[in-house]
Design a protein around this motif. Structure first.
Motif, PDB file in Angstrom:
ATOM      1  N   ASP A  19      -1.102  -3.586   5.285  1.00 26.38           N
ATOM      2  CA  ASP A  19      -1.945  -2.805   4.365  1.00 26.38           C
ATOM      3  C   ASP A  19      -1.858  -3.291   2.913  1.00 26.38           C
ATOM      4  OD1 ASP A  19      -3.013  -1.207   6.334  1.00 26.38           O
ATOM      5  OD2 ASP A  19      -1.483   0.349   6.158  1.00 26.38           O
ATOM      6  N   ASP A  20      -1.511  -4.573   2.724  1.00 21.52           N
ATOM      7  CA  ASP A  20      -1.393  -5.159   1.385  1.00 21.52           C
ATOM      8  C   ASP A  20      -0.236  -4.561   0.588  1.00 21.52           C
ATOM      9  OD1 ASP A  20      -3.359  -7.032   1.805  1.00 21.52           O
ATOM     10  OD2 ASP A  20      -4.964  -5.745   1.037  1.00 21.52           O
ATOM     11  N   ILE A  21       0.934  -4.724   1.169  1.00 20.13           N
ATOM     12  CA  ILE A  21       2.163  -4.270   0.490  1.00 20.13           C
ATOM     13  C   ILE A  21       3.151  -5.438   0.437  1.00 20.13           C
ATOM     14  CG2 ILE A  21       1.897  -1.894   1.316  1.00 20.13           C
ATOM     15  CD1 ILE A  21       4.226  -2.486   3.331  1.00 20.13           C
ATOM     16  N   LEU A  22       4.116  -5.312  -0.467  1.00 19.10           N
ATOM     17  CA  LEU A  22       5.285  -6.178  -0.342  1.00 19.10           C
ATOM     18  C   LEU A  22       6.138  -5.553   0.761  1.00 19.10           C
ATOM     19  CD1 LEU A  22       6.938  -8.604  -1.559  1.00 19.10           C
ATOM     20  CD2 LEU A  22       8.299  -6.873  -2.698  1.00 19.10           C
TER      21      LEU A  22
ATOM     22  N   ALA B 277      -6.555 -13.071  -1.457  1.00 18.78           N
ATOM     23  CA  ALA B 277      -6.658 -13.579  -2.828  1.00 18.78           C
ATOM     24  C   ALA B 277      -5.277 -13.985  -3.348  1.00 18.78           C
ATOM     25  CB  ALA B 277      -7.266 -12.516  -3.726  1.00 18.78           C
ATOM     26  N   MET B 278      -4.350 -13.077  -3.254  1.00 16.70           N
ATOM     27  CA  MET B 278      -2.995 -13.293  -3.788  1.00 16.70           C
ATOM     28  C   MET B 278      -2.075 -12.462  -2.912  1.00 16.70           C
ATOM     29  SD  MET B 278      -1.231 -14.437  -6.492  1.00 16.70           S
ATOM     30  CE  MET B 278      -1.723 -14.308  -8.202  1.00 16.70           C
ATOM     31  N   PRO B 279      -1.554 -13.031  -1.817  1.00 20.05           N
ATOM     32  CA  PRO B 279      -0.866 -12.231  -0.803  1.00 20.05           C
ATOM     33  C   PRO B 279       0.264 -11.354  -1.335  1.00 20.05           C
ATOM     34  CG  PRO B 279      -0.640 -14.594  -0.379  1.00 20.05           C
ATOM     35  CD  PRO B 279      -1.574 -14.462  -1.517  1.00 20.05           C
ATOM     36  N   PRO B 280       0.144 -10.029  -1.171  1.00 23.19           N
ATOM     37  CA  PRO B 280       1.165  -9.121  -1.710  1.00 23.19           C
ATOM     38  C   PRO B 280       2.511  -9.242  -0.998  1.00 23.19           C
ATOM     39  CG  PRO B 280      -0.834  -7.924  -1.120  1.00 23.19           C
ATOM     40  CD  PRO B 280      -0.968  -9.293  -0.540  1.00 23.19           C
TER      41      PRO B 280
ATOM     42  N   GLY C 197      -9.471   0.580   0.459  1.00 25.72           N
ATOM     43  CA  GLY C 197      -9.388   1.978   0.015  1.00 25.72           C
ATOM     44  C   GLY C 197      -8.241   2.753   0.635  1.00 25.72           C
ATOM     45  N   LYS C 198      -7.357   2.052   1.360  1.00 23.63           N
ATOM     46  CA  LYS C 198      -6.198   2.714   1.969  1.00 23.63           C
ATOM     47  C   LYS C 198      -4.994   2.592   1.036  1.00 23.63           C
ATOM     48  CE  LYS C 198      -8.457   3.863   5.580  1.00 23.63           C
ATOM     49  NZ  LYS C 198      -8.850   5.270   5.744  1.00 23.63           N
ATOM     50  N   VAL C 199      -4.034   3.489   1.220  1.00 22.99           N
ATOM     51  CA  VAL C 199      -2.864   3.498   0.349  1.00 22.99           C
ATOM     52  C   VAL C 199      -2.030   2.229   0.592  1.00 22.99           C
ATOM     53  CG1 VAL C 199      -0.697   4.715  -0.159  1.00 22.99           C
ATOM     54  CG2 VAL C 199      -2.806   6.018   0.291  1.00 22.99           C
ATOM     55  N   ALA C 200      -1.690   1.544  -0.497  1.00 26.48           N
ATOM     56  CA  ALA C 200      -0.842   0.353  -0.374  1.00 26.48           C
ATOM     57  C   ALA C 200       0.588   0.705  -0.800  1.00 26.48           C
ATOM     58  CB  ALA C 200      -1.410  -0.797  -1.177  1.00 26.48           C
ATOM     59  N   GLU C 201       0.822   0.764  -2.108  1.00 29.49           N
ATOM     60  CA  GLU C 201       2.192   0.984  -2.596  1.00 29.49           C
ATOM     61  C   GLU C 201       2.174   1.472  -4.031  1.00 29.49           C
ATOM     62  OE1 GLU C 201       4.268  -2.781  -2.335  1.00 29.49           O
ATOM     63  OE2 GLU C 201       2.652  -3.847  -3.327  1.00 29.49           O
TER      64      GLU C 201
ATOM     65  N   SER D   7      -4.055   4.821  -9.144  1.00 26.82           N
ATOM     66  CA  SER D   7      -4.576   3.839 -10.095  1.00 26.82           C
ATOM     67  C   SER D   7      -6.039   3.529  -9.799  1.00 26.82           C
ATOM     68  CB  SER D   7      -3.759   2.547  -9.977  1.00 26.82           C
ATOM     69  OG  SER D   7      -4.231   1.594 -10.896  1.00 26.82           O
ATOM     70  N   ASN D   8      -6.804   3.253 -10.856  1.00 23.71           N
ATOM     71  CA  ASN D   8      -8.169   2.776 -10.572  1.00 23.71           C
ATOM     72  C   ASN D   8      -8.226   1.249 -10.450  1.00 23.71           C
ATOM     73  OD1 ASN D   8      -7.976   2.244 -13.256  1.00 23.71           O
ATOM     74  ND2 ASN D   8      -9.376   3.878 -13.895  1.00 23.71           N
ATOM     75  N   TRP D   9      -7.053   0.601 -10.556  1.00 29.23           N
ATOM     76  CA  TRP D   9      -6.962  -0.806 -10.158  1.00 29.23           C
ATOM     77  C   TRP D   9      -6.766  -0.856  -8.648  1.00 29.23           C
ATOM     78  CZ3 TRP D   9      -8.113  -4.354 -13.664  1.00 29.23           C
ATOM     79  CH2 TRP D   9      -7.964  -4.030 -15.006  1.00 29.23           C
ATOM     80  N   ARG D  10      -7.079  -1.963  -8.013  1.00 28.17           N
ATOM     81  CA  ARG D  10      -6.790  -2.148  -6.594  1.00 28.17           C
ATOM     82  C   ARG D  10      -5.655  -3.144  -6.438  1.00 28.17           C
ATOM     83  NH1 ARG D  10     -10.578   0.330  -2.841  1.00 28.17           N
ATOM     84  NH2 ARG D  10     -11.166   2.116  -4.104  1.00 28.17           N
ATOM     85  N   LYS D  11      -4.944  -3.048  -5.302  1.00 27.76           N
ATOM     86  CA  LYS D  11      -3.885  -4.006  -5.004  1.00 27.76           C
ATOM     87  C   LYS D  11      -4.521  -5.360  -4.701  1.00 27.76           C
ATOM     88  CE  LYS D  11       0.180  -5.336  -4.366  1.00 27.76           C
ATOM     89  NZ  LYS D  11       1.202  -5.186  -5.400  1.00 27.76           N
TER      90      LYS D  11
END
Ligand SMILES: Cc1ncc(COP(=O)(O)O)c(C=O)c1O
Length: 302
Positions: free
Chosen positions: A210-213, A149-152, A185-189, A140-144
């Motif tokens: 890494d900003d994942i659930l 900001a909004m804890p994943p 820029g690292k893989v999240a989910e 995706s060109n969106w970021r997690k």
């Protein structure tokens, strides 16, 4: 058949379960929720709810971050869930959606001085995707949304606008879903699932930081891998690694265990479900139906 919902302490008919238009959670996305599955075991003629305790424990953690006072304990949520499933008399797999939400009528985003309410509905649900075919995904060109900001790791209803953008834009670009990177820029989910990769016989999954659930299914995969003697590692994953993993699969309550067969049009492995993915997938479907003794404690009978 009448389907019931649990709202404001009562079991009521689904079409009578409504909330006012000024509800805070509707105006500001201030709810926390879970997605849980119930699996119908045909041979035993019985439904099992999978890892219900872990889901409600995560909902309690989400509630704490969001200044919510949970009206029930994990045990009480579990009892309400089983009661509702009994009332709804399903003889098939179901999806269970509890939401704890800010229910005052006040205007303004603040969470204090703001009542907490609980709603629970259930609905029949089989597989989201054809589990044999595998998914073709893009990056995706969106970021997690980032932790600052909004804890994943907190399952906030409003945060799912991020998932909606990721998934919808992937669809319009012709993909089944998308992998999203974090602000570093690292893989999240995925849009609504965690990711696992296989390289040289080892399962790799991004770190919890890494900003994942922090998925219940992700944890299930790590436990099943241990049971099968497959080594695992939790570490940062870079975008360029994605294209050259031997196998890639996603995992989540909704998605279950789904192979990813291409990323950005690059074929993964031989383009079919990988050997380790298949082993985990087969075991997962047995485990969730309460068929494996070692993991039966994860399955609550209805
Ligand atoms: C953004 C996101 N990541 C990961 C997952 C997987 O979490 P779980 O395995 O607890 O369902 C979900 C939910 O299903 C999700 O919404």
């Amino acid at each position: 058949m009448t389907e019931y919902v649990f709202l404001d302490g009562q079991y009521i008919e689904s079409d009578k379960a409504v909330i006012p238009v000024r509800t805070h959670a509707f105006l500001y996305g201030t709810g926390v929720f879970e997605g849980i599955r119930g699996y119908y075991n045909q041979e035993e003629n019985k439904m099992y709810v999978f890892r219900m305790k872990e889901h409600y424990e995560r909902m309690m953690r989400s509630a704490k971050v969001m200044w919510m006072e949970s009206p029930y304990t994990v045990e009480e949520y579990s009892r309400i869930t089983i009661d509702l499933l009994k009332r709804n008399e399903y003889k098939q797999n179901v999806y269970i959606r509890p939401t704890l939400y800010k229910s005052s009528m006040k205007i303004g985003p603040s969470l204090d001085d703001n009542k907490d309410s609980f709603v629970l509905f259930t609905t029949p649900l089989n597989d989201y995707y054809d589990s044999d075919k595998g998914l073709n995904v893009c990056i995706s060109n969106w970021r997690k949304n980032s932790d600052n900001a909004m804890p994943p790791s907190v399952k906030i209803t409003g945060a799912y606008a991020n998932a909606s953008l990721i998934k919808t834009d992937a669809h319009f670009a012709g993909f089944d879903d998308a992998i999203v990177l974090n602000e570093a820029g690292k893989v999240a989910e995925g849009s609504g699932m965690n990711l696992c990769f296989v390289k040289n016989g080892k399962i790799i999954t991004p770190n919890t930081t890494d900003d994942i659930l922090i998925g219940v299914t992700r944890n299930t995969v790590l436990e099943l891998a241990k049971y099968l003697g497959i080594p695992t590692v939790e570490r940062e994953v870079s975008r360029s690694e994605l294209y050259v993993f031997d196998e890639v699969f996603c995992c989540g309550t909704g998605a279950q265990i789904m192979p990813i067969v291409s990323i950005d049009h690059r074929q993964i492995g031989n383009g079919n479900t990988g050997f380790i993915t298949k082993k985990i997938q087969n075991l997962y479907y047995e485990v969730v139906q309460g068929k494996i003794e070692e993991f039966k404690h994860w399955c609550t009978p209805v």
